[in-house]
Design a protein around this motif. Sequence first.
Motif, PDB file in Angstrom:
ATOM      1  N   THR A 327       0.833  -1.205   0.000  1.00  0.00           N
ATOM      2  CA  THR A 327       0.000   0.000   0.000  1.00  0.00           C
ATOM      3  C   THR A 327       0.870   1.259   0.000  1.00  0.00           C
ATOM      4  N   ALA A 328       1.868   1.276   0.864  1.00  0.00           N
ATOM      5  CA  ALA A 328       2.765   2.428   0.923  1.00  0.00           C
ATOM      6  C   ALA A 328       3.526   2.590  -0.398  1.00  0.00           C
ATOM      7  N   THR A 329       3.937   1.461  -0.985  1.00  0.00           N
ATOM      8  CA  THR A 329       4.656   1.520  -2.259  1.00  0.00           C
ATOM      9  C   THR A 329       3.773   2.073  -3.372  1.00  0.00           C
ATOM     10  N   SER A 330       2.503   1.659  -3.397  1.00  0.00           N
ATOM     11  CA  SER A 330       1.596   2.153  -4.438  1.00  0.00           C
ATOM     12  C   SER A 330       1.436   3.669  -4.344  1.00  0.00           C
ATOM     13  N   ILE A 331       1.410   4.191  -3.126  1.00  0.00           N
ATOM     14  CA  ILE A 331       1.290   5.637  -2.944  1.00  0.00           C
ATOM     15  C   ILE A 331       2.555   6.348  -3.412  1.00  0.00           C
ATOM     16  N   LEU A 332       3.714   5.796  -3.054  1.00  0.00           N
ATOM     17  CA  LEU A 332       4.980   6.385  -3.490  1.00  0.00           C
ATOM     18  C   LEU A 332       5.091   6.378  -5.016  1.00  0.00           C
ATOM     19  N   SER A 333       4.689   5.264  -5.642  1.00  0.00           N
ATOM     20  CA  SER A 333       4.856   5.115  -7.086  1.00  0.00           C
ATOM     21  C   SER A 333       3.797   5.860  -7.888  1.00  0.00           C
ATOM     22  N   LEU A 334       2.524   5.678  -7.506  1.00  0.00           N
ATOM     23  CA  LEU A 334       1.425   6.174  -8.325  1.00  0.00           C
ATOM     24  C   LEU A 334       1.005   7.595  -7.965  1.00  0.00           C
ATOM     25  N   ASP A 335       0.993   7.911  -6.671  1.00  0.00           N
ATOM     26  CA  ASP A 335       0.512   9.229  -6.257  1.00  0.00           C
ATOM     27  C   ASP A 335       1.606  10.289  -6.259  1.00  0.00           C
ATOM     28  N   LEU A 336       2.857   9.859  -6.154  1.00  0.00           N
ATOM     29  CA  LEU A 336       3.951  10.831  -6.126  1.00  0.00           C
ATOM     30  C   LEU A 336       4.794  10.759  -7.401  1.00  0.00           C
ATOM     31  N   PHE A 337       5.412   9.604  -7.674  1.00  0.00           N
ATOM     32  CA  PHE A 337       6.330   9.526  -8.816  1.00  0.00           C
ATOM     33  C   PHE A 337       5.595   9.698 -10.143  1.00  0.00           C
ATOM     34  N   ARG A 338       4.496   8.951 -10.366  1.00  0.00           N
ATOM     35  CA  ARG A 338       3.829   9.049 -11.668  1.00  0.00           C
ATOM     36  C   ARG A 338       3.196  10.410 -11.888  1.00  0.00           C
ATOM     37  N   ARG A 339       2.737  11.054 -10.805  1.00  0.00           N
ATOM     38  CA  ARG A 339       2.201  12.408 -10.962  1.00  0.00           C
ATOM     39  C   ARG A 339       3.301  13.392 -11.349  1.00  0.00           C
ATOM     40  N   PRO A 342       4.554  11.914 -15.500  1.00  0.00           N
ATOM     41  CA  PRO A 342       3.430  11.230 -16.154  1.00  0.00           C
ATOM     42  C   PRO A 342       3.805  10.525 -17.445  1.00  0.00           C
ATOM     43  N   GLU A 343       4.946  10.867 -18.039  1.00  0.00           N
ATOM     44  CA  GLU A 343       5.353  10.236 -19.301  1.00  0.00           C
ATOM     45  C   GLU A 343       6.053   8.902 -19.079  1.00  0.00           C
ATOM     46  N   SER A 344       6.222   8.466 -17.824  1.00  0.00           N
ATOM     47  CA  SER A 344       6.959   7.239 -17.520  1.00  0.00           C
ATOM     48  C   SER A 344       6.275   6.023 -18.130  1.00  0.00           C
ATOM     49  N   SER A 345       7.073   5.127 -18.699  1.00  0.00           N
ATOM     50  CA  SER A 345       6.550   3.909 -19.318  1.00  0.00           C
ATOM     51  C   SER A 345       6.151   2.897 -18.240  1.00  0.00           C
ATOM     52  N   GLU A 346       5.419   1.861 -18.663  1.00  0.00           N
ATOM     53  CA  GLU A 346       5.022   0.791 -17.741  1.00  0.00           C
ATOM     54  C   GLU A 346       6.248   0.115 -17.145  1.00  0.00           C
ATOM     55  N   ARG A 347       7.272  -0.095 -17.970  1.00  0.00           N
ATOM     56  CA  ARG A 347       8.492  -0.738 -17.483  1.00  0.00           C
ATOM     57  C   ARG A 347       9.176   0.117 -16.421  1.00  0.00           C
ATOM     58  N   THR A 348       9.246   1.418 -16.660  1.00  0.00           N
ATOM     59  CA  THR A 348       9.838   2.317 -15.663  1.00  0.00           C
ATOM     60  C   THR A 348       9.055   2.287 -14.365  1.00  0.00           C
ATOM     61  N   MET A 349       7.725   2.288 -14.470  1.00  0.00           N
ATOM     62  CA  MET A 349       6.894   2.265 -13.273  1.00  0.00           C
ATOM     63  C   MET A 349       7.089   0.982 -12.475  1.00  0.00           C
ATOM     64  N   MET A 350       7.276  -0.140 -13.167  1.00  0.00           N
ATOM     65  CA  MET A 350       7.507  -1.394 -12.456  1.00  0.00           C
ATOM     66  C   MET A 350       8.856  -1.371 -11.729  1.00  0.00           C
ATOM     67  N   ILE A 351       9.867  -0.788 -12.368  1.00  0.00           N
ATOM     68  CA  ILE A 351      11.176  -0.667 -11.706  1.00  0.00           C
ATOM     69  C   ILE A 351      11.062   0.226 -10.463  1.00  0.00           C
ATOM     70  N   VAL A 352      10.369   1.353 -10.614  1.00  0.00           N
ATOM     71  CA  VAL A 352      10.183   2.269  -9.491  1.00  0.00           C
ATOM     72  C   VAL A 352       9.384   1.587  -8.375  1.00  0.00           C
ATOM     73  N   SER A 353       8.361   0.829  -8.731  1.00  0.00           N
ATOM     74  CA  SER A 353       7.514   0.169  -7.735  1.00  0.00           C
ATOM     75  C   SER A 353       8.299  -0.863  -6.940  1.00  0.00           C
ATOM     76  N   ARG A 354       9.071  -1.674  -7.642  1.00  0.00           N
ATOM     77  CA  ARG A 354       9.863  -2.695  -6.938  1.00  0.00           C
ATOM     78  C   ARG A 354      10.972  -2.051  -6.110  1.00  0.00           C
ATOM     79  N   GLY A 355      11.601  -1.011  -6.664  1.00  0.00           N
ATOM     80  CA  GLY A 355      12.618  -0.295  -5.892  1.00  0.00           C
ATOM     81  C   GLY A 355      12.025   0.417  -4.691  1.00  0.00           C
ATOM     82  N   GLY A 356      10.819   0.991  -4.865  1.00  0.00           N
ATOM     83  CA  GLY A 356      10.154   1.655  -3.748  1.00  0.00           C
ATOM     84  C   GLY A 356       9.798   0.695  -2.635  1.00  0.00           C
ATOM     85  N   THR A 357       9.432  -0.544  -2.999  1.00  0.00           N
ATOM     86  CA  THR A 357       9.140  -1.559  -1.994  1.00  0.00           C
ATOM     87  C   THR A 357      10.358  -1.815  -1.117  1.00  0.00           C
ATOM     88  N   VAL A 358      11.513  -1.948  -1.753  1.00  0.00           N
ATOM     89  CA  VAL A 358      12.751  -2.188  -1.000  1.00  0.00           C
ATOM     90  C   VAL A 358      13.103  -0.976  -0.140  1.00  0.00           C
TER      91      VAL A 358
END
Length: 455
Positions: A327-339, A342-358
């Motif tokens: 849940t915390a990772t989704s907020i970091l990735s989707l509510d902060l980074f993607r906002r 916004p031009e980030s690709s799906e692959r970039t978002m997955m890298i950010v999401s997994r890195g944010g989890t760690v």
Amino acid sequence: MVDDSWIVALVVAGYLLLMIWVGAASARRSQTIESFFLAGRNLSPAVLTATLTATILGASSTLGMAGLGFREGLTGAWWLLSGALGLLVLSIFFAEKVRSAGCYTLPELLGERYDPRVRYGASALILISWVGIISAQIVASGKLLGVLFGPGQEVFMVVSALVFVGYTALGGQRSIVKTDAVQISILLLGLLVVAWRAFHLAGPDEILAAGGSFPTSQARGGIDVMVLVLVVGSTYIAGPDIYSRLFSAKDPKAARASAFAAALLLIPIAFIITGLGISARILFPGIGPEEALPVLISETLSPLGEGLLAAALLSALISSADTTLLTATSILSLDLFRRARPESSERTMMIVSRGGTVLIGGVALLSALRLPEIIGALLSAYTVFAGGLIVPLVAGFWRERLRLTSGGALAALLGGGGTAILFGAEMPLLGMMVSAALLFSVSWLSPQSRRLIRG
């Protein structure tokens, strides 16, 4: 360690390795944002009920609440009963609305109700609160394994954190959902076995006598119960981890049914776990309160049974930690980074999401190494979250009717959350009161609201 403790260690180690394997296996099906965070939005009511209950039965609802039963008796059950009341309110009034919104995160829902500033404010407040909640789950894992295997609680905390951070980063929501149904089944069966043994050894009459009065007692009066219901119960009405489950439901009716079913399950579980804490006080009065459940497991079961229930209890702690982490990772990735990008690709978002989890898992582990107790840490985090977020979120479902503005919601978030951070320990309801006062006063005094009134 006892002579047969290698059996316990083998079972627990096998469980931890299994979790890592599940995460690796799920990684192949978690290559999109919707799959990683919401498991494709296709969870049935049965699966949703299981994973929702597993999420709720974490550190506070197992080790922490058994410790409350140890300290104060039957009124310790109010911790989980407050959650059951909150879930009932959520099911009846809000669950279908939440799922129908089609959002990914709670801040996104708030942003749609108000504006992006509120989304950013909610994201920051939740991240601060949820790191504390993840930390409490890590502390609980260390306490459990420390009682079972001796000194080295810090090492056990690190191992537990590495496991759930690892498989969450790999498989996301799919890896969590796959394990939750099995985990909750084993946990409930194990708790019933330990309860049968412990209640038999302690004696039903002695347990009732030691449990004290209910619904209030000398240890917890009516005001204390009300505070617990409002602070803890409200986090179930509007908790981002609970909402992540509702967002994953296949439809709004499934979301409502699962919240209602999970609420009903929590009621008997609350009294069973509290009763275990009371039994531990009778049988082992010299132990620490939050050691009650692990000591009962180690002293009343065979090595194989101890290993199975220890793994199940560890899974309960981890299943709450992984959901909170995601849940915390989704907020970091989707509510902060993607906002911000916004031009980030799906692959970039997955890298950010997994890195944010760690990243978030690492910060939570560092915080966990400094936490003294489970319930205190969780209550502090819940107080901050409830102080800033509950009022603007719930009122936002009737925003037009109540003439609420984005400026009022932002003031409520910052003012209520800040008040809870500064004064929540002494006055846990003050943050919510300040939040409500700011939400309505700033909204109704704004030019936008006055134009609505004239119109």
